[in-house]
Structures are given as C-alpha cells and as structure tokens.
Design an enzyme around this catalytic site. Sequence first.
Site, short mmCIF file in Angstrom:
data_model
loop_
_atom_site.label_atom_id
_atom_site.label_comp_id
_atom_site.label_asym_id
_atom_site.label_seq_id
_atom_site.Cartn_x
_atom_site.Cartn_y
_atom_site.Cartn_z
N HIS A 25 72.20 109.01 40.91
CA HIS A 25 70.78 109.02 41.32
C HIS A 25 69.91 109.85 40.38
O HIS A 25 68.70 109.73 40.39
CB HIS A 25 70.67 109.57 42.74
CG HIS A 25 71.19 108.60 43.76
ND1 HIS A 25 70.38 107.81 44.53
CD2 HIS A 25 72.45 108.27 44.10
CE1 HIS A 25 71.11 107.04 45.31
NE2 HIS A 25 72.38 107.30 45.07
N ASP B 268 63.50 113.31 36.06
CA ASP B 268 63.79 112.82 37.40
C ASP B 268 64.54 111.51 37.26
O ASP B 268 64.17 110.69 36.42
CB ASP B 268 62.46 112.57 38.14
CG ASP B 268 62.56 112.86 39.63
OD1 ASP B 268 63.67 112.77 40.17
OD2 ASP B 268 61.52 113.19 40.23
#
Length: 470
Positions: free
Chosen positions: A153, A370
């Site tokens: 992720h 991110d």
Amino acid sequence: MKRLVGVSNRTAAGGPKAGGLAVALWDALVDRKGLWFGWSGEVADVARRGVEIFDEEGVSFAVADLTHQEYDGYYLGYANRALWPVLHYRVDLANFDEDQYTCYRGVNRRFAKLLYQRLNPDDMVWIHDYHFFPMAQDLRDLGWRGRTGFFLHVPFPPPEIFKSIPDHKALCQGLCANDVLGFQTISDCENFKKYAISELKAVPIDDDVIDVNGRPITVRAYPIGIDAEEFERLANADEAKKAAARIEPFLNDGRALILGVDRMDYSKGIPNRFQAVGRMLDDDKHLSRNDESALQGKVAYTQIAPPSRTKVDEYAELRKQLDSLAGQINGDYGDLDWIPIRYLARSYPREQLAGLYRLARVVLVTPLHDGMNLVAKEFIAAQDPEDPGVLVLSQFAGAAAQLASGSILVNPHDIASTADAIREGLTMGLSERKRLYEIARKVVYGEDIAWWRESYLHDLDPDLASRNSA
Ligand code: ADQ
C-alpha cells in the site's frame, strides 16, 4: 471459485467497513465467503497466543493477539520505525535494531503457522502491506503451494534507499515467494524490479513478469481506488450537510475554505503545507485587507490531523512542530476577526469529512511521499459537478500518476511554488475548475475500488483469468 484468504495487520473485524483496504478486501471476501486473518488489535500475555475465530456476514475471521514484546518489537519497532520511514524515503528517521528484526521475523513465522493450519489446498492467499513482507516465504516453508499474492500500500523506494535496510535481501527474497506482487504505481514497480534484477538476479520475462530462481512472478501496478459512488452519496447526505453547517460560521463574508485531511504522519508533509499557507499570506503582507487581490481575511485553512502512532518519538516531535507552526502563523497573520489556520488534532467520521470536502474551494494533498492517498480521490467524488473545488496535489503522492492533469501538481518541498498553487486554486474560474474536475472524475469513477480488486484478482486467480478470456 477458489476461497480467498486475506491477510493484513489489522482486520475490519467488528468495526466499520470504511477506508480503502477494509472496503476492498471486505467485498472480495463476502463474494467468495472468504477468511480474513490478522492481528486482533489486542496485546496479551503469552497464555493467549492462539487464534480467535468468528464469522461476520459470511466472512470468517481468524485473529491472533500480539504479546507485549511482539507489539514493541514487530509493530512499534520494526514495522513503524524501520520499514515505514525507509519505504517513505526517510532513511534519516529509520531505526534499525537487530532484536526488532528478529521479533518481526518471529511474528511472521508464528502468524504463518497459525494461518497455515486453516488453509485448504485450493485457497488463494492475498497478503497486504509491509508488516508481512516475508509471510509468503514462511507459508511456503511450511508446505503451502497455493496461489499467493502480495500488495504493497505504501511506496517502494529506489534500490539505493531500500538497501539501507540491513535485512533488505531477506525481506525481498520473502516477497519473491509470491505469485503476484502488486504496487500502487509503475514507478514503485520499476523500483522493485530494478532491485530484484540487481540483488536477486531476477530475469525480466516480459513487461509484467520476472523470473526469480526459476519461478515466474507477475509484478504490476494496481492503483487503489475508492467506492466513488458511495462517497458521492455520503457527500449529499444529511450528516455531511450538518458538518458543513458547523464550519460555515467560520466562512462568513464568503471566506473560501482550504482543507487538509491526513493522519498525523511525517510522510504527509503537513509542516510544509502550513509553511506554504504562511508564505501565501506573507506574499500579501504589503496589501491592505481591503485590496481586492489580498487573501488576508478571505481564506480559512482547516487542517484535520488525528495523531497516530503517538508512542513513536518522531510522531510526538511532529505534533510539537505542528502546534508551534500553527501558533506562529496565526500569531503573525491573524486578526481580531480572523484566524488563518484552524488545526484540529482529531478525526471525524467519513460521513462528515464528505461534507467538508464538498464545501472546500481547495483541498491540499501534499505528502512528501505517499503510496496512493485516498483523500485526493474522496475529495473529487464529493464535489458538486456544477461548482467543483480544486485539488492541489503533490507530485510525490501515488495518486499523481493518475490525477496529474485533473489537479494543480506541486513539489511540496518548494514552499513558494506551493503557495502560488494554492492561490491559483483559490482564484481559478469556474470553467477551468470544471475542466480539471471532469478529468479527475473520469479516473476516480473509472478506476474505483471494484476495478482495483478485480484487476488484482484477475492476475492472482488463474480460473478467473481463463473464464474471462473464454
Ligand atoms: P494511509 O496513509 O492511512 O494509508 P490515505 O490513503 O491518505 O492513507 O487515507 C486512508 C483513509 O483514512 C481515507 O479513507 C481517509 O478518509 C481516512 N482519513 C485520513 N485522514 C483522516 C482524518 N483526519 N480523519 C478521519 N479519516 C481520515 C495507506 C497508504 C496510502 C494508501 C492507503 C490505501 O499510506 O498511500 O492510499 O494505504 O492503499
């Protein structure tokens, strides 16, 4: 259809099925009457180290407690203080401790054993995130032969950075016991492949497949999405309107709302964002508030940032830094009737966030790094198509790979340019706002959470692939 077994550090047992991973995995597990395995969220003593089994809406859960030592070594230590910083390009913040690595390996092995006892030969295992890099290898060592996939992720950094982890090779050898490796972006994939070719002697077979020690592994980008329709519904619901009504008194005289919504994490670039807002106000310092182009008094920045991982020093430091920056900017630029930054160190239910997104003229999603960043996508889904707000997006968010042309892209390290980008968003005309929104909307609705899940499972499940091509 093969039974799907999801593995993640935290499961969605008992709680709301909200947020990217939780929703995606939940729907897949409901479809296939699957099993979700992970940490119970409890820290217990040695006596309670088995697995608790229960069912929720047709999904089986198998969850295990961590001991105090495992919680400190595996979770707080190795996962949060070694892997998380390095994966977010922050080697300077990483703490490498041999005992913590041993503990991390121990938890992966112990969890693999607990899971293996519950696997049927026909099952398909889908492991999530950096907590379980070596899990597939541990399952294979126990005799597991079934299809196994992993999805990361968070970002996968360039090899030069990843190699700063003393045990990088063992971690990636463990990863290569999977059949499918999923990353958020092509750049993460390329970083991993470069690493695997140089360190593990992987041989590229084609664009999406590498061979490691005679085993083919699919390596692809599957950018995670959101349930866009559901989020749009939330943004139009009563709860959202009530939240918007609560903030409206601070937007008197047509003040524009600038919004940030993040977990309080150093990867999210919140201090840079505060500085950029400060810089934007400083740029207008020479103007009087009555001047038409001056932003003083005409904007209100609200940053929602619930503290996370508060037991880790770097997070406590960040909290102090934000408290001080917000105070300084409000002190320097605020006025009797105006506080430029409202910084709320707490979380709000997504039903309420949806209402705030819809009200915002500009949302700031400016992480330093991110994996994806779902806030960017939620913001788009929440907009009024007839009067949309503007997304100011970091070039270092995974979401930039999909949303670059539907947003104002910024380098969050460049404070002056970020300040200009916020101003550009605030002053952008309706037709340009709509143009950006339409571009972003196509991606957010077209590549949503169901698309993500199906793309991944199509590669993991050979039965599904052959059925689709028949
Ligand atoms: P996170 O870093 O947690 O997850 P993100 O994608 O930003 O990141 O947000 C996840 C969810 O949390 C969103 O649904 C958002 O609405 C919610 N959230 C964030 N801040 C909140 C707040 N202040 N109050 C309430 N809710 C809040 C990791 C990776 C990301 C990746 C996701 C999914 O770090 O890069 O996008 O996984 O793969």
